[in-house]
Design a protein around this motif. Structure first.
Motif, PDB file in Angstrom:
ATOM      1  N   SER A 179      43.086  59.737  -5.203  1.00  0.00           N
ATOM      2  CA  SER A 179      41.645  59.526  -5.162  1.00  0.00           C
ATOM      3  C   SER A 179      41.084  58.458  -5.877  1.00  0.00           C
ATOM      4  CB  SER A 179      40.949  61.053  -5.565  1.00  0.00           C
ATOM      5  OG  SER A 179      41.511  61.932  -4.689  1.00  0.00           O
ATOM      6  N   ALA A 180      41.838  58.489  -7.219  1.00  0.00           N
ATOM      7  CA  ALA A 180      41.071  57.481  -8.229  1.00  0.00           C
ATOM      8  C   ALA A 180      41.591  56.138  -7.464  1.00  0.00           C
ATOM      9  CB  ALA A 180      42.033  57.348  -9.467  1.00  0.00           C
ATOM     10  N   ALA A 181      42.522  55.744  -6.698  1.00  0.00           N
ATOM     11  CA  ALA A 181      42.766  54.513  -6.102  1.00  0.00           C
ATOM     12  C   ALA A 181      41.768  54.294  -4.934  1.00  0.00           C
ATOM     13  CB  ALA A 181      44.228  54.536  -5.691  1.00  0.00           C
ATOM     14  N   LEU A 182      41.423  55.250  -4.308  1.00  0.00           N
ATOM     15  CA  LEU A 182      40.440  55.252  -3.398  1.00  0.00           C
ATOM     16  C   LEU A 182      38.924  54.926  -3.567  1.00  0.00           C
ATOM     17  CD1 LEU A 182      41.801  57.966  -0.825  1.00  0.00           C
ATOM     18  CD2 LEU A 182      41.739  55.431  -0.368  1.00  0.00           C
ATOM     19  N   ALA A 194      51.465  49.860   8.857  1.00  0.00           N
ATOM     20  CA  ALA A 194      49.906  49.838   8.800  1.00  0.00           C
ATOM     21  C   ALA A 194      49.434  50.251   7.165  1.00  0.00           C
ATOM     22  CB  ALA A 194      49.161  50.751   9.618  1.00  0.00           C
ATOM     23  N   GLU A 195      50.067  49.693   6.293  1.00  0.00           N
ATOM     24  CA  GLU A 195      49.661  50.135   4.860  1.00  0.00           C
ATOM     25  C   GLU A 195      48.366  49.951   4.499  1.00  0.00           C
ATOM     26  OE1 GLU A 195      50.682  48.562   0.477  1.00  0.00           O
ATOM     27  OE2 GLU A 195      52.611  48.489   1.952  1.00  0.00           O
ATOM     28  N   TYR A 196      47.630  50.821   3.947  1.00  0.00           N
ATOM     29  CA  TYR A 196      46.113  50.996   3.324  1.00  0.00           C
ATOM     30  C   TYR A 196      46.011  50.685   1.905  1.00  0.00           C
ATOM     31  CZ  TYR A 196      41.451  52.365   3.134  1.00  0.00           C
ATOM     32  OH  TYR A 196      40.029  52.740   2.965  1.00  0.00           O
ATOM     33  N   LEU A 197      46.875  51.293   1.000  1.00  0.00           N
ATOM     34  CA  LEU A 197      46.820  51.100  -0.323  1.00  0.00           C
ATOM     35  C   LEU A 197      47.973  51.624  -1.013  1.00  0.00           C
ATOM     36  CD1 LEU A 197      44.467  51.153  -2.708  1.00  0.00           C
ATOM     37  CD2 LEU A 197      44.080  53.280  -2.079  1.00  0.00           C
ATOM     38  N   GLU A 198      48.303  51.163  -2.031  1.00  0.00           N
ATOM     39  CA  GLU A 198      49.630  51.636  -2.970  1.00  0.00           C
ATOM     40  C   GLU A 198      48.922  52.071  -4.241  1.00  0.00           C
ATOM     41  OE1 GLU A 198      53.637  49.885  -3.301  1.00  0.00           O
ATOM     42  OE2 GLU A 198      53.086  48.556  -1.472  1.00  0.00           O
ATOM     43  N   THR A 199      49.611  52.997  -4.838  1.00  0.00           N
ATOM     44  CA  THR A 199      49.636  53.500  -6.140  1.00  0.00           C
ATOM     45  C   THR A 199      50.655  53.368  -6.929  1.00  0.00           C
ATOM     46  OG1 THR A 199      49.992  55.664  -6.086  1.00  0.00           O
ATOM     47  CG2 THR A 199      47.736  54.842  -5.563  1.00  0.00           C
ATOM     48  N   ASP A 200      50.872  53.708  -7.957  1.00  0.00           N
ATOM     49  CA  ASP A 200      52.395  53.784  -9.034  1.00  0.00           C
ATOM     50  C   ASP A 200      53.209  54.722  -8.007  1.00  0.00           C
ATOM     51  OD1 ASP A 200      51.295  51.950 -10.747  1.00  0.00           O
ATOM     52  OD2 ASP A 200      51.067  53.820 -12.353  1.00  0.00           O
TER      53      ASP A 200
END
Length: 191
Positions: free
Chosen positions: A121-124, A7-13
């Motif tokens: 937090s920045a990605a959210l 259930a991936e929601y978001l990825e960052t580096d």
């Protein structure tokens, strides 16, 4: 199953944020058992494991359903190696408008000082303002929690209020709680 397939929601580096599952209670128990992690939340008192199993996990799973998976608490893993480092939250108040949401995080001590709180937090914030129709994001912490306040300030959030809620006293609570906010950027085309 690897964290990257759940259930991936978001990825960052460096991070993968995913929805929690009913099998994740022990991750929450371990996180909330660290007295330093809980210092500004409960004065260092761990969340009882039975409360996590009976109340916390079922409530957070129910929030995915309530908000169609758009908002809620998400597990954070390092992309390299898949290590669980804590969680982030992006959610409206229980009966509040969905264009005003809370931002927060709780990270394992081993993840502190690595920039993960700011990165996640920045990605959210970006997701909230570009994909989720959010107008304003707010975050709260104890006045004395300088680390979290630094993250909020790095994100461009503004301190808007200091207040003293009616909560059991913990070290530093005499200085109050602070609220920071940021509104969605506007595009001014000069029209």
């Amino acid at each position: 199953m690897s964290p990257s397939r759940m259930a991936e929601y978001l990825e960052t580096d460096r991070l993968l944020l995913r929805h929690f599952t009913e099998n994740d209670a022990e991750l929450l128990v371990e996180l909330d058992s660290d007295s330093e992690v809980m210092r500004y939340l409960s004065g260092g008192v761990p969340t009882p494991p039975e409360r996590i199993h009976r109340e916390v996990l079922p409530r957070l799973l129910g929030q995915y359903e309530k908000w169609d998976g758009r908002f809620g608490l998400v597990a954070a893993h390092e992309r390299a190696g898949g290590e669980f480092i804590g969680w982030f939250i992006l959610r409206p108040k229980a009966d509040g408008p969905t264009d005003e949401v809370e931002l927060g995080y709780r990270l394992r001590k081993a993840a502190w000082g690595k920039g993960y709180a700011t990165e996640g937090s920045a990605a959210l914030l970006h997701k909230a303002f570009t994909e989720l129709g959010v107008r304003m994001v707010w975050a709260e912490t104890m006045f004395v929690n300088r680390g979290s306040r630094n993250v909020m300030e790095k994100l461009g959030m503004t301190h808007v209020q200091t207040y003293w809620p009616d909560l059991p006293p913990i070290e530093g609570s005499e200085h109050g709680e602070v609220r920071y906010e940021i509104v969605a950027p506007t595009t001014d085309l000069g029209v």
